[in-house]
Design a protein around this motif. Structure first.
Motif, PDB file in Angstrom:
ATOM      1  N   ILE A  21       0.655  -1.100  -0.145  1.00 20.43           N
ATOM      2  CA  ILE A  21       0.157  -0.140  -0.089  1.00 20.43           C
ATOM      3  C   ILE A  21       0.751   1.133  -0.086  1.00 20.43           C
ATOM      4  O   ILE A  21       0.666   2.065  -0.697  1.00 20.43           O
ATOM      5  CB  ILE A  21      -0.867  -0.181   1.277  1.00 20.43           C
ATOM      6  CG1 ILE A  21      -2.101  -0.995   0.995  1.00 20.43           C
ATOM      7  CG2 ILE A  21      -1.682   1.430   1.245  1.00 20.43           C
ATOM      8  CD1 ILE A  21      -2.910  -1.231   2.271  1.00 20.43           C
ATOM      9  N   PHE A  22       1.828   1.461   0.882  1.00 18.78           N
ATOM     10  CA  PHE A  22       2.545   2.593   1.098  1.00 18.78           C
ATOM     11  C   PHE A  22       3.792   2.616   0.123  1.00 18.78           C
ATOM     12  O   PHE A  22       4.309   3.782  -0.037  1.00 18.78           O
ATOM     13  CB  PHE A  22       2.941   2.703   2.438  1.00 18.78           C
ATOM     14  CG  PHE A  22       1.743   3.070   3.395  1.00 18.78           C
ATOM     15  CD1 PHE A  22       0.996   4.184   3.283  1.00 18.78           C
ATOM     16  CD2 PHE A  22       1.091   2.016   4.434  1.00 18.78           C
ATOM     17  CE1 PHE A  22      -0.279   4.403   4.161  1.00 18.78           C
ATOM     18  CE2 PHE A  22       0.260   2.043   5.062  1.00 18.78           C
ATOM     19  CZ  PHE A  22      -0.628   3.323   5.209  1.00 18.78           C
ATOM     20  N   LYS A  23       4.257   1.591  -0.311  1.00 17.86           N
ATOM     21  CA  LYS A  23       5.354   1.703  -1.250  1.00 17.86           C
ATOM     22  C   LYS A  23       5.060   1.311  -2.836  1.00 17.86           C
ATOM     23  O   LYS A  23       5.858   0.944  -3.634  1.00 17.86           O
ATOM     24  CB  LYS A  23       6.429   0.723  -0.708  1.00 17.86           C
ATOM     25  CG  LYS A  23       6.985   1.036   0.615  1.00 17.86           C
ATOM     26  CD  LYS A  23       7.670   2.114   0.523  1.00 17.86           C
ATOM     27  CE  LYS A  23       8.512   2.259   2.072  1.00 17.86           C
ATOM     28  NZ  LYS A  23       9.023   3.396   2.149  1.00 17.86           N
ATOM     29  N   SER A  24       3.789   1.647  -3.017  1.00 22.64           N
ATOM     30  CA  SER A  24       3.345   1.059  -4.464  1.00 22.64           C
ATOM     31  C   SER A  24       3.939   1.904  -5.516  1.00 22.64           C
ATOM     32  O   SER A  24       4.115   1.412  -6.554  1.00 22.64           O
ATOM     33  CB  SER A  24       1.721   1.184  -4.401  1.00 22.64           C
ATOM     34  OG  SER A  24       1.344   2.391  -4.351  1.00 22.64           O
ATOM     35  N   HIS A  25       4.258   3.306  -5.199  1.00 24.08           N
ATOM     36  CA  HIS A  25       4.903   4.020  -6.058  1.00 24.08           C
ATOM     37  C   HIS A  25       6.072   3.505  -6.637  1.00 24.08           C
ATOM     38  O   HIS A  25       6.584   3.536  -7.570  1.00 24.08           O
ATOM     39  CB  HIS A  25       5.052   5.633  -5.616  1.00 24.08           C
ATOM     40  CG  HIS A  25       5.624   6.483  -6.661  1.00 24.08           C
ATOM     41  ND1 HIS A  25       4.954   6.871  -7.771  1.00 24.08           N
ATOM     42  CD2 HIS A  25       6.831   7.014  -6.568  1.00 24.08           C
ATOM     43  CE1 HIS A  25       5.692   7.721  -8.194  1.00 24.08           C
ATOM     44  NE2 HIS A  25       6.717   8.136  -7.764  1.00 24.08           N
ATOM     45  N   GLN A  26       7.107   3.187  -5.456  1.00 23.23           N
ATOM     46  CA  GLN A  26       8.299   2.632  -5.789  1.00 23.23           C
ATOM     47  C   GLN A  26       8.045   1.076  -6.574  1.00 23.23           C
ATOM     48  O   GLN A  26       8.794   0.693  -7.444  1.00 23.23           O
ATOM     49  CB  GLN A  26       9.274   2.095  -4.559  1.00 23.23           C
ATOM     50  CG  GLN A  26       9.457   3.627  -3.953  1.00 23.23           C
ATOM     51  CD  GLN A  26       8.844   4.183  -2.837  1.00 23.23           C
ATOM     52  OE1 GLN A  26       7.834   3.723  -2.730  1.00 23.23           O
ATOM     53  NE2 GLN A  26       9.301   5.178  -2.074  1.00 23.23           N
ATOM     54  N   ILE A  27       7.386   0.269  -6.136  1.00 25.98           N
ATOM     55  CA  ILE A  27       6.945  -0.813  -6.919  1.00 25.98           C
ATOM     56  C   ILE A  27       6.595  -0.486  -8.511  1.00 25.98           C
ATOM     57  O   ILE A  27       7.217  -1.260  -9.445  1.00 25.98           O
ATOM     58  CB  ILE A  27       5.847  -1.671  -6.333  1.00 25.98           C
ATOM     59  CG1 ILE A  27       6.385  -2.257  -4.868  1.00 25.98           C
ATOM     60  CG2 ILE A  27       5.456  -2.794  -7.115  1.00 25.98           C
ATOM     61  CD1 ILE A  27       5.196  -2.495  -3.888  1.00 25.98           C
ATOM     62  N   VAL A  28       5.464   0.375  -8.764  1.00 24.36           N
ATOM     63  CA  VAL A  28       5.558   0.811  -9.980  1.00 24.36           C
ATOM     64  C   VAL A  28       6.630   1.062 -10.774  1.00 24.36           C
ATOM     65  O   VAL A  28       6.819   0.969 -11.718  1.00 24.36           O
ATOM     66  CB  VAL A  28       4.298   1.790 -10.250  1.00 24.36           C
ATOM     67  CG1 VAL A  28       4.023   2.370 -11.662  1.00 24.36           C
ATOM     68  CG2 VAL A  28       3.036   1.268  -9.525  1.00 24.36           C
ATOM     69  N   GLN A  29       7.463   1.887 -10.064  1.00 21.82           N
ATOM     70  CA  GLN A  29       8.702   2.494 -10.926  1.00 21.82           C
ATOM     71  C   GLN A  29       9.618   1.314 -11.086  1.00 21.82           C
ATOM     72  O   GLN A  29      10.221   1.364 -11.934  1.00 21.82           O
ATOM     73  CB  GLN A  29       9.475   3.396  -9.755  1.00 21.82           C
ATOM     74  CG  GLN A  29       8.900   4.895  -9.725  1.00 21.82           C
ATOM     75  CD  GLN A  29       9.896   5.835  -8.958  1.00 21.82           C
ATOM     76  OE1 GLN A  29      10.296   5.218  -7.916  1.00 21.82           O
ATOM     77  NE2 GLN A  29       9.696   7.073  -9.253  1.00 21.82           N
ATOM     78  N   ALA A  30       9.682   0.346 -10.202  1.00 20.11           N
ATOM     79  CA  ALA A  30      10.595  -0.832 -10.344  1.00 20.11           C
ATOM     80  C   ALA A  30      10.093  -1.609 -11.611  1.00 20.11           C
ATOM     81  O   ALA A  30      10.841  -2.075 -12.342  1.00 20.11           O
ATOM     82  CB  ALA A  30      10.537  -1.649  -9.334  1.00 20.11           C
ATOM     83  N   PHE A  31       8.728  -1.810 -11.789  1.00 24.36           N
ATOM     84  CA  PHE A  31       8.072  -2.409 -12.716  1.00 24.36           C
ATOM     85  C   PHE A  31       8.324  -1.647 -14.146  1.00 24.36           C
ATOM     86  O   PHE A  31       8.622  -2.105 -15.089  1.00 24.36           O
ATOM     87  CB  PHE A  31       6.533  -2.587 -12.754  1.00 24.36           C
ATOM     88  CG  PHE A  31       6.326  -3.843 -12.022  1.00 24.36           C
ATOM     89  CD1 PHE A  31       6.787  -5.136 -12.210  1.00 24.36           C
ATOM     90  CD2 PHE A  31       5.407  -3.865 -10.940  1.00 24.36           C
ATOM     91  CE1 PHE A  31       6.571  -6.278 -11.510  1.00 24.36           C
ATOM     92  CE2 PHE A  31       5.040  -4.761 -10.242  1.00 24.36           C
ATOM     93  CZ  PHE A  31       5.602  -6.157 -10.681  1.00 24.36           C
ATOM     94  N   ASN A  32       8.431  -0.225 -14.002  1.00 26.04           N
ATOM     95  CA  ASN A  32       8.425   0.394 -15.301  1.00 26.04           C
ATOM     96  C   ASN A  32      10.113   0.144 -15.724  1.00 26.04           C
ATOM     97  O   ASN A  32      10.328   0.269 -17.134  1.00 26.04           O
ATOM     98  CB  ASN A  32       8.136   1.684 -15.171  1.00 26.04           C
ATOM     99  CG  ASN A  32       6.546   2.133 -15.109  1.00 26.04           C
ATOM    100  OD1 ASN A  32       5.848   1.349 -15.705  1.00 26.04           O
ATOM    101  ND2 ASN A  32       6.128   3.087 -14.333  1.00 26.04           N
ATOM    102  N   MET A  33      10.954   0.474 -14.942  1.00 29.87           N
ATOM    103  CA  MET A  33      12.291   0.298 -15.158  1.00 29.87           C
ATOM    104  C   MET A  33      12.474  -1.288 -15.805  1.00 29.87           C
ATOM    105  O   MET A  33      13.268  -1.382 -16.883  1.00 29.87           O
ATOM    106  CB  MET A  33      13.201   0.303 -13.754  1.00 29.87           C
ATOM    107  CG  MET A  33      13.716   1.756 -13.899  1.00 29.87           C
ATOM    108  SD  MET A  33      15.286   1.732 -12.368  1.00 29.87           S
ATOM    109  CE  MET A  33      14.696   0.466 -11.300  1.00 29.87           C
ATOM    110  N   MET A  34      11.949  -2.297 -15.528  1.00 29.42           N
ATOM    111  CA  MET A  34      12.092  -3.635 -15.833  1.00 29.42           C
ATOM    112  C   MET A  34      11.426  -3.747 -17.265  1.00 29.42           C
ATOM    113  O   MET A  34      11.739  -4.564 -17.909  1.00 29.42           O
ATOM    114  CB  MET A  34      11.719  -4.596 -14.672  1.00 29.42           C
ATOM    115  CG  MET A  34      12.313  -4.900 -13.669  1.00 29.42           C
ATOM    116  SD  MET A  34      11.584  -6.400 -12.713  1.00 29.42           S
ATOM    117  CE  MET A  34      12.577  -6.229 -11.406  1.00 29.42           C
TER     118      MET A  34
END
Length: 181
Positions: A21-34
């Motif tokens: 929930i609170f780190k979803s922005h960083q998770i989306v960034q990681a997916f975009n990088m991948m």
């Protein structure tokens, strides 16, 4: 003991929920990088390493999924079938609600059993999803490091007569610096 294990699993799951929930922005960034062209790679070796990691993840996910579902079946469905066929005593799968009186627990037994079984299955599916998500991110990160290691091993440019090509070396160094930024 099962109640204590359940408690510690819930504490662990609270941290997982916090992360999602609170780190979803960083998770989306990681997916975009991948998903970027840099991570897909240009060389055949880089693509082979990435595809191998993805196939390993898919295989591990399927094994984990079926093992968890088999465990659920052994813990919830087999005792119910045994109850229907052999009239064995049924127990609640998670906790026995000792805070209720025996009469109340016996009166609402089937509701409690249905509730716990349903919740255990949903909880298991949630754990499968979040655990494989995190291990998949780690696996893809390792694959990228392997690919980067392979690329760095082959960075030296040597001409056909075993003399270092200075212009090509400068171009490769510049490309490496740009890649790292």
């Amino acid at each position: 003991m099962p109640e204590l294990i359940f408690y510690f699993c819930e504490v662990q799951n609270a941290f997982k929920v916090y992360m999602v929930i609170f780190k979803s922005h960083q998770i989306v960034q990681a997916f975009n990088m991948m998903d970027s062209d840099i991570f897909i790679g240009e060389s055949e070796e880089h693509k082979r390493i990435t595809i191998k990691a993805k196939l390993l993840f898919i295989k591990a996910f399927k094994v984990y999924f079926w093992l968890c579902n088999a465990g659920f079946a052994c813990n919830s469905i087999v005792p119910f079938i045994s109850f229907l066929i052999f009239r064995t005593k049924l127990y609640l799968p998670v906790c026995n609600y000792y805070f209720l009186s025996d009469e109340t627990r016996d009166h609402y037994f089937w509701y409690i059993l249905t509730y716990q079984t349903y919740c255990v299955y949903n909880h298991m599916m949630y754990n499968i999803s979040i655990d494989t998500f995190m291990s998949g991110l780690i696996l893809m990160g390792l694959a990228q490091f392997r690919a980067l290691n392979d690329s760095l091993k082959n960075i030296k440019c040597v001409s056909k007569n075993k003399i270092t090509d200075e212009a090509e070396e400068r171009r490769l160094r510049t490309e490496l610096i740009l890649f790292s930024n």
